[in-house]
Design a protein around this motif. Structure first.
Motif, PDB file in Angstrom:
ATOM      1  N   LYS A  62       0.817  -1.202   0.000  1.00 44.61           N
ATOM      2  CA  LYS A  62       0.000   0.000   0.000  1.00 44.61           C
ATOM      3  C   LYS A  62       0.861   1.266   0.000  1.00 44.61           C
ATOM      4  CE  LYS A  62      -4.330  -1.529   2.129  1.00 44.61           C
ATOM      5  NZ  LYS A  62      -5.319  -1.256   3.193  1.00 44.61           N
ATOM      6  N   GLU A  65      -3.710   3.958   1.225  1.00 39.84           N
ATOM      7  CA  GLU A  65      -4.291   4.224   2.534  1.00 39.84           C
ATOM      8  C   GLU A  65      -4.088   5.703   2.813  1.00 39.84           C
ATOM      9  OE1 GLU A  65      -3.071   3.376   7.163  1.00 39.84           O
ATOM     10  OE2 GLU A  65      -2.822   1.730   5.715  1.00 39.84           O
ATOM     11  N   THR A  66      -5.148   6.420   3.171  1.00 37.60           N
ATOM     12  CA  THR A  66      -5.017   7.858   3.388  1.00 37.60           C
ATOM     13  C   THR A  66      -5.275   8.230   4.848  1.00 37.60           C
ATOM     14  OG1 THR A  66      -7.307   8.573   3.022  1.00 37.60           O
ATOM     15  CG2 THR A  66      -5.938   8.209   1.058  1.00 37.60           C
ATOM     16  N   SER A  67      -4.746   9.394   5.214  1.00 39.11           N
ATOM     17  CA  SER A  67      -5.009   9.968   6.534  1.00 39.11           C
ATOM     18  C   SER A  67      -4.899  11.481   6.411  1.00 39.11           C
ATOM     19  CB  SER A  67      -4.020   9.444   7.572  1.00 39.11           C
ATOM     20  OG  SER A  67      -2.692   9.782   7.209  1.00 39.11           O
ATOM     21  N   GLU A 110      -9.168   7.534  -2.690  1.00 44.73           N
ATOM     22  CA  GLU A 110      -9.526   6.266  -2.039  1.00 44.73           C
ATOM     23  C   GLU A 110     -10.459   5.454  -2.917  1.00 44.73           C
ATOM     24  OE1 GLU A 110      -9.338   6.948   2.774  1.00 44.73           O
ATOM     25  OE2 GLU A 110     -11.228   7.366   1.736  1.00 44.73           O
ATOM     26  N   LYS A 163       0.892   4.919   1.316  1.00 50.20           N
ATOM     27  CA  LYS A 163       0.238   5.743   2.326  1.00 50.20           C
ATOM     28  C   LYS A 163       0.327   7.202   1.897  1.00 50.20           C
ATOM     29  CE  LYS A 163       0.448   4.569   6.666  1.00 50.20           C
ATOM     30  NZ  LYS A 163       0.926   4.259   8.050  1.00 50.20           N
ATOM     31  N   ASP A 197      -7.740  -0.599  -2.476  1.00 51.65           N
ATOM     32  CA  ASP A 197      -6.800  -1.183  -1.526  1.00 51.65           C
ATOM     33  C   ASP A 197      -5.343  -0.858  -1.837  1.00 51.65           C
ATOM     34  OD1 ASP A 197      -8.887  -2.310  -0.190  1.00 51.65           O
ATOM     35  OD2 ASP A 197      -8.727  -4.275  -1.144  1.00 51.65           O
TER      36      ASP A 197
END
Length: 366
Positions: A36, A72-74, A64, A38, A69
């Motif tokens: 993934k 991955e985000t934040s 997203e 990020k 998959d």
């Protein structure tokens, strides 16, 4: 101050804008299948501001949905500019994010400082101008949208007084005020433009107060370069029309919100994430507008007369076809010549704009 805070000097910005672009340099190898990527974001306001940060967060959600998959985000919201921004960026880098979007002009130095400490992380800075091998910049030609909304405002005002809520007198905001006024006058030579400075990007109370001050001066149409829906709420209460800023602000349709400038970051975010995934990401600086789909004009509602809607759509289409909102002859506020007949400014000139055009009576805070 918040996003895109005052520059040390417009001349410094102009000089930086004229520096040769960095050579395109790919940053690394493709991300292997099953691993993934990020991706982190920092926002100067809350994601629920209904404007600037909300629109960037829609871009995060779009990547997203697009990559599923594979990523991955934040995000970290309500990040003040300055040392707090550097701490937030460092936090995201230490958490393993290999691509970080910093969505405020005032994050610029924090981005440059953090990028130097994490050379294996790619950074993207919105509305900035400082770049490095692992730092790219991206911006939108918001002044193009102002030409369209100015057309609507100039044709719909009944008092011939239109208001503009400014945040800070930096080039981006000056471009918007000037473009608005030029296109107000194209359709209504008698119109006046009143400017109130809120000295904030997101503060609903201050924005509502600014709207009230304009309404007290007889304004019946308000544009804003601040992030909340508070001016529209004030118009809904007191009467008059306004426009969505950065986002559609659709909750106020069909009036007082009669159209909007919509910042569409989704295609850019999808493209840049894809380039990290396939190993082709490179540092660059881009400034995109209506023809690129990055600046959108929101639905023109039924509260707008048909002839006004047609004029606004014609202006939008002219810009998409190559018309420049700053086309001479145009003078500066003091009467000195700026652009000759048919002349248009360079991007470097726009990037350092620190004056009003002739006909605006408001003063620029110094």
């Amino acid at each position: 101050m918040n996003r895109r805070t005052l520059l040390a000097s417009a001349a410094a910005l102009a000089l930086t804008a004229m520096l040769p672009a960095l050579p395109a340099m790919a940053q690394g190898t493709p991300i292997p299948e099953g691993e993934k990527l990020k991706v982190g974001f920092i926002y100067v306001g809350p994601v629920g501001d209904g404007g600037w940060s909300y629109q960037h967060d829609l871009g995060r959600k779009a990547i997203e949905a697009h990559y599923g998959d594979r990523i991955e985000t934040s995000y970290i919201e309500n990040v003040p500019e300055g040392a707090d921004a550097e701490r937030a960026l460092t936090q995201l880098a230490l958490a393993g994010n290999k691509l970080i979007f910093a969505t405020s002009f005032g994050f610029m130095d924090a981005v440059i400082n953090t990028a130097a400490k994490f050379p294996d992380v790619r950074f993207e800075h919105a509305t900035g101008y400082k770049r490095a091998e692992n730092v790219a910049t991206y911006d939108a030609r918001f002044y193009e949208g102002r030409a369209v909304l100015g057309t609507i405002a100039g044709m719909m005002t009944k008092t011939n007084k239109v208001g503009f809520i400014g945040s800070f007198p930096i080039p981006e905001v000056m471009q918007g005020i000037n473009s608005t006024f030029i296109h107000l006058r194209k359709v209504n030579p008698d119109v006046e433009l009143k400017v109130v400075w809120a000295y904030t990007w997101f503060d609903p109370a201050k924005e509502a107060d600014a709207a009230s001050a304009l309404l007290a001066e007889g304004v019946d149409v308000i544009l804003q370069h601040t992030d909340s829906t508070a001016p529209l709420a004030k118009l809904q209460e007191k009467g008059g029309i306004g426009f969505g800023q950065a986002s559609d602000m659709a909750a106020f349709k069909p009036t007082p919100r009669v159209s909007a400038i919509i910042d569409n970051w989704e295609p850019y975010y999808i493209k840049r994430v894809g380039e990290v995934l396939d190993g082709t990401w490179a540092s660059h600086g881009v400034w995109l507008g209506i023809k690129d789909g990055e600046v959108g004009i929101g639905e023109i509602t039924e509260a707008v007369p048909a002839e006004v809607k047609a004029a606004a759509e014609a202006m939008r289409d002219q810009i998409a076809g190559g018309y420049h909102p700053f086309t001479g002859p145009l003078n500066k506020q003091d009467g000195s010549a700026w652009l000759a007949e048919g002349q248009t400014p360079t991007d470097e000139e726009l990037a350092s704009m620190d004056f009003f055009v002739e006909g605006i009576t408001a003063q620029i805070p110094r």
